[in-house]
Design an enzyme around this catalytic site. Sequence first.
Site, PDB file in Angstrom:
ATOM      1  N   LYS A 302       0.890  -1.165   0.000  1.00  0.00           N
ATOM      2  CA  LYS A 302       0.000   0.000   0.000  1.00  0.00           C
ATOM      3  C   LYS A 302       0.926   1.212   0.000  1.00  0.00           C
ATOM      4  O   LYS A 302       1.580   1.496   1.001  1.00  0.00           O
ATOM      5  CB  LYS A 302      -0.870  -0.021   1.258  1.00  0.00           C
ATOM      6  CG  LYS A 302      -1.698   1.242   1.481  1.00  0.00           C
ATOM      7  CD  LYS A 302      -2.646   1.088   2.666  1.00  0.00           C
ATOM      8  CE  LYS A 302      -3.438   2.350   2.951  1.00  0.00           C
ATOM      9  NZ  LYS A 302      -4.392   2.183   4.059  1.00  0.00           N
ATOM     10  N   GLU A 306      -3.485   6.944   1.736  1.00  0.00           N
ATOM     11  CA  GLU A 306      -3.831   7.265   3.119  1.00  0.00           C
ATOM     12  C   GLU A 306      -2.595   7.522   3.982  1.00  0.00           C
ATOM     13  O   GLU A 306      -2.475   7.016   5.088  1.00  0.00           O
ATOM     14  CB  GLU A 306      -4.675   6.146   3.740  1.00  0.00           C
ATOM     15  CG  GLU A 306      -6.018   5.962   3.062  1.00  0.00           C
ATOM     16  CD  GLU A 306      -6.972   5.044   3.800  1.00  0.00           C
ATOM     17  OE1 GLU A 306      -6.506   4.043   4.368  1.00  0.00           O
ATOM     18  OE2 GLU A 306      -8.189   5.330   3.790  1.00  0.00           O
ATOM     19  N   ARG A 339      -1.219  -2.208  -4.559  1.00  0.00           N
ATOM     20  CA  ARG A 339      -2.626  -1.804  -4.408  1.00  0.00           C
ATOM     21  C   ARG A 339      -2.939  -0.481  -5.113  1.00  0.00           C
ATOM     22  O   ARG A 339      -2.093   0.412  -5.170  1.00  0.00           O
ATOM     23  CB  ARG A 339      -2.992  -1.693  -2.924  1.00  0.00           C
ATOM     24  CG  ARG A 339      -2.973  -3.027  -2.229  1.00  0.00           C
ATOM     25  CD  ARG A 339      -3.226  -2.859  -0.749  1.00  0.00           C
ATOM     26  NE  ARG A 339      -4.609  -2.961  -0.364  1.00  0.00           N
ATOM     27  CZ  ARG A 339      -5.248  -2.081   0.396  1.00  0.00           C
ATOM     28  NH1 ARG A 339      -4.646  -0.986   0.809  1.00  0.00           N
ATOM     29  NH2 ARG A 339      -6.499  -2.280   0.746  1.00  0.00           N
ATOM     30  N   ASP A 379     -14.891   2.167  -1.514  1.00  0.00           N
ATOM     31  CA  ASP A 379     -14.280   1.426  -0.409  1.00  0.00           C
ATOM     32  C   ASP A 379     -15.190   0.393   0.238  1.00  0.00           C
ATOM     33  O   ASP A 379     -15.727   0.652   1.319  1.00  0.00           O
ATOM     34  CB  ASP A 379     -13.797   2.412   0.665  1.00  0.00           C
ATOM     35  CG  ASP A 379     -12.881   1.742   1.670  1.00  0.00           C
ATOM     36  OD1 ASP A 379     -12.486   0.594   1.427  1.00  0.00           O
ATOM     37  OD2 ASP A 379     -12.564   2.380   2.687  1.00  0.00           O
ATOM     38  N   GLU A 401      -9.773  -7.291  -4.929  1.00  0.00           N
ATOM     39  CA  GLU A 401      -9.665  -7.352  -3.471  1.00  0.00           C
ATOM     40  C   GLU A 401     -11.076  -7.227  -2.915  1.00  0.00           C
ATOM     41  O   GLU A 401     -11.749  -6.213  -3.126  1.00  0.00           O
ATOM     42  CB  GLU A 401      -8.779  -6.209  -2.952  1.00  0.00           C
ATOM     43  CG  GLU A 401      -8.665  -6.171  -1.433  1.00  0.00           C
ATOM     44  CD  GLU A 401      -7.723  -5.072  -0.914  1.00  0.00           C
ATOM     45  OE1 GLU A 401      -6.720  -4.758  -1.575  1.00  0.00           O
ATOM     46  OE2 GLU A 401      -8.019  -4.518   0.162  1.00  0.00           O
ATOM     47  N   GLU A 407     -16.299  -4.289   7.540  1.00  0.00           N
ATOM     48  CA  GLU A 407     -16.000  -2.929   7.982  1.00  0.00           C
ATOM     49  C   GLU A 407     -17.213  -2.000   7.853  1.00  0.00           C
ATOM     50  O   GLU A 407     -17.475  -1.191   8.741  1.00  0.00           O
ATOM     51  CB  GLU A 407     -14.835  -2.380   7.154  1.00  0.00           C
ATOM     52  CG  GLU A 407     -14.526  -0.929   7.434  1.00  0.00           C
ATOM     53  CD  GLU A 407     -13.335  -0.408   6.634  1.00  0.00           C
ATOM     54  OE1 GLU A 407     -12.691  -1.197   5.914  1.00  0.00           O
ATOM     55  OE2 GLU A 407     -13.053   0.800   6.742  1.00  0.00           O
ATOM     56  N   TRP A 558     -18.575  21.161   0.570  1.00  0.00           N
ATOM     57  CA  TRP A 558     -19.367  19.941   0.471  1.00  0.00           C
ATOM     58  C   TRP A 558     -19.652  19.314   1.828  1.00  0.00           C
ATOM     59  O   TRP A 558     -20.315  18.296   1.918  1.00  0.00           O
ATOM     60  CB  TRP A 558     -18.664  18.916  -0.415  1.00  0.00           C
ATOM     61  CG  TRP A 558     -18.754  19.273  -1.858  1.00  0.00           C
ATOM     62  CD1 TRP A 558     -19.723  20.012  -2.459  1.00  0.00           C
ATOM     63  CD2 TRP A 558     -17.835  18.915  -2.875  1.00  0.00           C
ATOM     64  NE1 TRP A 558     -19.463  20.128  -3.800  1.00  0.00           N
ATOM     65  CE2 TRP A 558     -18.310  19.462  -4.089  1.00  0.00           C
ATOM     66  CE3 TRP A 558     -16.642  18.189  -2.892  1.00  0.00           C
ATOM     67  CZ2 TRP A 558     -17.647  19.306  -5.299  1.00  0.00           C
ATOM     68  CZ3 TRP A 558     -15.987  18.016  -4.092  1.00  0.00           C
ATOM     69  CH2 TRP A 558     -16.488  18.578  -5.284  1.00  0.00           C
TER      70      TRP A 558
HETATM   71  C1  BDP Z   1     -10.198   1.481   4.421  1.00  0.00           C
HETATM   72  C2  BDP Z   1     -10.049   1.224   5.873  1.00  0.00           C
HETATM   73  C3  BDP Z   1      -8.651   1.397   6.358  1.00  0.00           C
HETATM   74  C4  BDP Z   1      -7.717   0.625   5.466  1.00  0.00           C
HETATM   75  C5  BDP Z   1      -7.897   1.053   4.036  1.00  0.00           C
HETATM   76  C6  BDP Z   1      -7.097   0.233   3.063  1.00  0.00           C
HETATM   77  O1  BDP Z   1     -10.919   2.069   6.558  1.00  0.00           O
HETATM   78  O2  BDP Z   1      -8.604   0.970   7.681  1.00  0.00           O
HETATM   79  O3  BDP Z   1      -6.407   0.799   5.853  1.00  0.00           O
HETATM   80  O4  BDP Z   1      -9.224   0.896   3.654  1.00  0.00           O
HETATM   81  O5  BDP Z   1      -7.684  -0.626   2.417  1.00  0.00           O
HETATM   82  O6  BDP Z   1     -11.351   0.827   4.062  1.00  0.00           O
HETATM   83  O7  BDP Z   1      -5.913   0.432   2.907  1.00  0.00           O
END
Ligand code: BDP
Length: 715
Positions: A302, A306, A339, A379, A401, A407, A558
């Site tokens: 990853k 994020e 990813r 997501d 994936e 979640e 928004w």
């Molecule tokens: C989101 C989740 C987070 C994950 C992220 C991911 O909230 O905790 O780290 O995806 O897939 O859905 O990297």
Amino acid sequence: MKKSKIGCILGLLWIALAAQAESGADLWLRYQALPEATAQQYTQALKTILIAGSDELQQAAGNEVQKGFRGLTGQNLSAARRIGDGTLVIGTTEDRVIADLKLDGLDDLDEEGYVLRTVAVRGGKATVVVGTTSAGALYGSFDLLRRMQSGAAIDALDVREEPAFRLRLLNHWDNLNGSVERGYAGHSIFWNREESFEELKAHYLTYARANASVGINGTVLNNVNASPEVLSADYLQQVRQFADLFRPYNLKVYLSVNFASPAVLGGLENSDPMNEEVQQWWKDKADEIYSMIPDFGGFLVKANSEGQPGPMDYGRTHQDGANMLARALQSHNGVVMWRAFVYEPDNDDRAKQAYMEFMPFDGKFEDNVVVQVKNGPIDFQPREPFSPLFGAMQKSPVMLEFQITQEYLGHSTHLAYLSTLWKEVLDADTWAKGPGSTVAKATDGSLFGQKLTAIAGVANIGRVENWTSHHLIQSNWYAFGRLAWDHQLSSDGIANEWIKMTFNHDPSFVSTLSDLMMRSREAVVDYMTPLGLHHLMGWDHHYGPEPWTDHEWAREDWLPRYYHRASEDGIGFDRSSSGSDAVSQYFSPLKEIYNNPATCPENLLLWFHHLPWDYRLQNGHTLWDALVYRYYHGVEEARYFQQAWDRLEGSIDEPRFRDIQYTFKVQTREAIWWRDALVLYFQTYSGLPIPAELERPIHDLDELKELQFDKKHHN
Ligand code: BDP
């Protein structure tokens, strides 16, 4: 002591043991005694066993069959030296006894494929389980067991099976401190445990057997938000222990890696993929890993997502980063799963970003790179359209994936049997090469000929005794594996076999539960996010309803309506050509279908369109009424599940019955919570009444806004 007292104590002991045995810890591998008539078919067909080869996979297969057969029928299979009537032969095409049978139809069998066949032998019939490799023989043995566990006939077998995807992986989002990101079933089974590896060995073996039983052949042991530490010598020693234990079950280990590891762990100046020292660091690390684990699977990454480090930190690209790692693994046959989960704070439409960011690199990755794409463009929502990268990236391997852990679907408290969600995605038509270009075919190599094919599911497993907390969502682990092996299986077929293996064969129990399972995901969609709505939950815990939540990263004007865009004039995210134009990322005629509210599937309507409250749906309802009806329907479904389950009392063991009963109760309560929060909140924009025939909400909106969900409890 009086006889009756002893009897009583023994009775209690028996009940205690039975209760213990029904903790759910054995998953679908319970091997409980079958009804006599069913068992008899099997004791007639199978009397002896002959394991043709001698490697540890075939030994594991043999042990499993023995264990299963004993449990199911109460009989042992005695070891045979040669094939005769009633012999079960397990092995590969290379093994002498099997080669001597001169079976046809085995020539081009995939390396993990298998054949189950009933063959005529002197004096009667034998049953053969044969793979090209012992892995195939192992999977075939579990297939044979599954047939017996679900009461199917095994006396005239002619089965040939090959996996749809080469790599079929679980992704554990387990942190090295033992917590599990988005995990709702307790502590990590792998990291920072109280118990030693030795103490947990039996538990790990169950894990490996369960995976093998459904064909899962790889596991990523740590979170995608990866700690560099996992590549330190200490952790690699632990990884090796897992790899050694899992090997007889054909389960390879993989690791998520942190792109900044060369700097953070290795002390290098940076982790720039163009820096030769960095490249060398990864090569050396790969050599070190493979010297310990010769069949190590590879890395999951990853990067620049994020806040995670990545090649873009150095002005490089996904291509540079992925290929650098791929080169480090190439000589060892390792893969890089890179990813594509990316989005930026100032993005006008988050749903478009992965496509925009990754399409330029199509065909530019090394052969051992596969791009790992979440099923939907946002997501893991209860419902999303499929990600437009499926079908569009044609020159690089792309893998799906899925998220097994719930979640966004009620964690491990709500029943959401996810096979129906996954099938919806796998069967969705991308139109990439005309009709029938399904997501499954776009990823399994049949449409674009990719050699490296893969699929992953984010695990819902933790240290709780029954692995997944809610007994019924063990089925999602099971179903993920079954679909990864064969995406053409039906969800109800999978549910039925799982129920028989996990509970019993009572036809009314099986049909009631499979009906609940089949309806469960749609119910969750209805009470959480119907008609294509999405992301209406609290922004960090992702559990309860918080459509009023602020998304830190979204543009101020928004807030708080980034996803649903509710206002006096209507609701929904305009992704049509007059809005963000996300529709243009799909192929014709799908993009035109999505682009027009009259043809857009109703279950995705507000994903693609912003529509007025009085917009008329096909059935004549206004959008407002339709939305309210969906929310109410979701609650009715949850109520129905609860009542239907109550009526099953006595059909299964008490401990599991009660646990499940409790979860259905909570689910109903929370479905009402969702319904009331959303209906009342959207009403503040629509200003319209709830149709008179519906019951009144039981909550008050201000009260719901006040209610702070207990994050500690669920996160
Ligand atoms: C989101 C989740 C987070 C994950 C992220 C991911 O909230 O905790 O780290 O995806 O897939 O859905 O990297």
